[in-house]
Enzyme design. Sequence first.
Site, PDB file in Angstrom:
ATOM      1  N   ASP A   1      50.952  76.705  83.781  1.00  0.00           N
ATOM      2  CA  ASP A   1      50.158  76.371  84.965  1.00  0.00           C
ATOM      3  C   ASP A   1      49.654  77.623  85.684  1.00  0.00           C
ATOM      4  O   ASP A   1      50.360  78.621  85.792  1.00  0.00           O
ATOM      5  CB  ASP A   1      51.051  75.560  85.913  1.00  0.00           C
ATOM      6  CG  ASP A   1      50.319  75.062  87.144  1.00  0.00           C
ATOM      7  OD1 ASP A   1      49.329  74.334  86.981  1.00  0.00           O
ATOM      8  OD2 ASP A   1      50.728  75.419  88.268  1.00  0.00           O
TER       9      ASP A   1
ATOM     10  N   GLU B   1      46.260  77.174  81.545  1.00  0.00           N
ATOM     11  CA  GLU B   1      45.561  76.401  82.564  1.00  0.00           C
ATOM     12  C   GLU B   1      44.944  77.418  83.499  1.00  0.00           C
ATOM     13  O   GLU B   1      45.572  77.903  84.435  1.00  0.00           O
ATOM     14  CB  GLU B   1      46.514  75.455  83.300  1.00  0.00           C
ATOM     15  CG  GLU B   1      45.783  74.394  84.106  1.00  0.00           C
ATOM     16  CD  GLU B   1      45.693  74.682  85.599  1.00  0.00           C
ATOM     17  OE1 GLU B   1      44.881  74.031  86.278  1.00  0.00           O
ATOM     18  OE2 GLU B   1      46.420  75.542  86.101  1.00  0.00           O
TER      19      GLU B   1
HETATM   20  C1  OTU Z   1      47.244  73.684  89.020  1.00  0.00           C
HETATM   21  O1  OTU Z   1      45.945  73.634  89.538  1.00  0.00           O
HETATM   22  C2  OTU Z   1      47.727  72.255  88.865  1.00  0.00           C
HETATM   23  O2  OTU Z   1      46.985  71.607  87.888  1.00  0.00           O
HETATM   24  C3  OTU Z   1      47.642  71.558  90.198  1.00  0.00           C
HETATM   25  O3  OTU Z   1      47.971  70.196  90.118  1.00  0.00           O
HETATM   26  C4  OTU Z   1      48.555  72.281  91.146  1.00  0.00           C
HETATM   27  O4  OTU Z   1      48.376  71.775  92.441  1.00  0.00           O
HETATM   28  C5  OTU Z   1      48.301  73.786  91.168  1.00  0.00           C
HETATM   29  O5  OTU Z   1      48.118  74.358  89.881  1.00  0.00           O
HETATM   30  C6  OTU Z   1      49.487  74.488  91.766  1.00  0.00           C
HETATM   31  O6  OTU Z   1      50.590  74.403  90.916  1.00  0.00           O
HETATM   32  O7  OTU Z   1      45.886  76.576  89.578  1.00  0.00           O
HETATM   33  O8  OTU Z   1      44.292  77.577  87.645  1.00  0.00           O
HETATM   34  O9  OTU Z   1      43.253  71.379  92.511  1.00  0.00           O
HETATM   35  O10 OTU Z   1      42.334  72.924  90.071  1.00  0.00           O
HETATM   36  O11 OTU Z   1      44.831  74.711  91.770  1.00  0.00           O
HETATM   37  C7  OTU Z   1      43.898  76.523  88.385  1.00  0.00           C
HETATM   38  C8  OTU Z   1      43.150  72.729  92.288  1.00  0.00           C
HETATM   39  C9  OTU Z   1      45.008  75.920  89.189  1.00  0.00           C
HETATM   40  C10 OTU Z   1      43.468  73.030  90.856  1.00  0.00           C
HETATM   41  C11 OTU Z   1      44.018  74.405  90.702  1.00  0.00           C
HETATM   42  C12 OTU Z   1      44.843  74.509  89.463  1.00  0.00           C
END
Ligand code: OTU
Length: 651
Positions: free
Chosen positions: A284, A326
């Site tokens: 993530d 991600e």
């Molecule tokens: C990711 O999100 C997760 O998919 C989100 O669900 C979490 O809230 C976030 O991390 C924090 O853990 O970091 O690289 O809605 O597109 O925050 C991109 C905003 C991220 C997400 C973005 C994303």
Amino acid sequence: MYEQISHSLLNDILNQIKPDIYEQDLRHFYTRLGANFYAIHSLFDRLYGNRPDFKEQSLRLVETMARQYIKRPDKLKDLDIEREDDYNWFLSQEWVGMALYSNGFANDLKGMKEHLSYFQELGVNLVHIMPIMKCPEGRSDGGYAISDFREIDDRIGTLEDLNELSSEMQQRDLLLVLDVVLNHTSDEHEWAQKARSGDPVYQDYFYTFESRNIPDMFEQSMLEVFPETAPGNFTWDEEMQRWVMTVFNNYQWDLNYSNPAVFIEMLDVILFWANQGADILRLDAVAFLWKKIGSTCQNEHEAHLILQLLKDCCQVTAPGVLFIAEAIVAPVEVTKYFGEDAVIAKECEIAYNATFMALMWDAVATKNAKLLNQGIKSLPVKLERATWLNYVRCHDDIGLGFDDKDIIKAGYDPNSHRRFLIDYLTGQFDDSHARGLPFGENAKTGDARISGSLASLVGLQYAMETGDIEATEDAVKIILLLHSMILAFGGIPLLYYGDEIGTLNDDAYLSDPNKMDDNRWVHRPHIDWEKTERRNTTGTVEYQIFSALKKMIAVRKEISVFSDFNNRELIEVDNENLFVISRFDPHKFSDRVLVVANFNSKPQSLNLEEVSSWGSYQNGELMDLYTRQSPEIFNNALIVPGFSFYWLYEM
Ligand code: OTU
């Protein structure tokens, strides 16, 4: 590579290694360690070489890899070796994924096991279960604020449930994808609690500061991820009497990767979940791993070094396990997560194709493919042994993350075009049937993103509410069109649970105080298994979508042109409503499929001379692989009905 300095360090480490490790059969481990140690040492040295405890930390690093290797179950070790032989296994077209919340899909992990046949019925064979680790009751960011990295949340199940699920999945040839949230912990994590109570060792696990001086310096160049609910990037902790960096929500404390102890802990966490049977780990928010004053603290070079080091270490212990990056960042930045300055993927083998996703939403809103064509033209070529995760929707909002330069080239003004997209997708215009919600509106930058389920965004909710039959048909067509894109583009298609039966927005989150401020919950459904039953009743929307996807998936799996070996070519055509790509077999060039998508509601024509490079179709007859019918051709122009697609094959 053999290099003296790293080899002498390796000799030292092997001499000091604890007897419990030494006595095990570590044949494969040592072979892999030898192969990767030069890279591991160089990266570790670049990140932490100036520390007095560098050697000690290097020993701990190797011990961590070795201990997890010893714990790795034999059947997973066998799988590692199988995958070392067949190292391109994941580039095959046979993989089709779905992402879901286990509690939303089936209440818990036990329930997941009961519903595995649902995936098999649809043809899905890679299941991404979103965060399952322990997190606080309320302030959990949908599981992305973790309070224990080695335990499963009570509400979801136990480690034993997961082990049972993963063995059952293995039996059925289903891959398991799990999340590891690398960038931050919940403020209820033991490390945060210890930091709070004043322990300097754990304060060094995070970025904590006595005064506003350094936070203010950081703020000058940092952006805001959740500007409405969590403005700023630092939070004052009353008990600790310090500021702590919290880029996401104020209860998500950013881990300090300039401390090697943090790196080693998180490597251990990754290997722990690899040993629980995860085939792939979704890492993530990887763009945020390194923080530097004066930068946006995203996509920093060191973030790439950390990922390379994680990969090199994971290859020693669990080489069969892949990483998904991600990184929802600008198109030129995304491809770097396969490996900066590399030929073969050496960071994450898989990355979310957020660019393609956002571009498709542009095509839906504008009903043409101008920006989609332009954006794909600018998409950098991937590395070898790297692949995209192609998706239409996920549990997050849709960010309009395309390049301003591409918007201009497509003939729009970036600011007004972005505004148009947000207004369109949130249904501000009379002719818009979209029912999205604005997310993360930032008054300072004018930026906004969009929440909403696929079906509601493409007008199915509007159609149902108004009983508009034509609008219902159009919504279903768009849902299928978008899926035909992710299935044919090249990479692993990742469906989002509920979309396969046209799940609408769900307002239930508004009555839950822990969720009401975050409208991403509108598209994180609780699957109603009675509704899914309707997939078996001809004529229902559920049937139309589910059965069509099932067929598309089956067709994709049969045709190797849909595998991903950089075997795609964008074909530029005059008709701006169409998106046309050629997919070919890298080994047998004559095997080709012409993918044609019409994002307009009206039928469009494609002058077949424009695609003459694609094949000698004049002599043969074209057949659509999906419908098994010949498409309509008039005066050498291919007729593409509104909101529809072809996967054309020359007979
Ligand atoms: C990711 O999100 C997760 O998919 C989100 O669900 C979490 O809230 C976030 O991390 C924090 O853990 O970091 O690289 O809605 O597109 O925050 C991109 C905003 C991220 C997400 C973005 C994303």
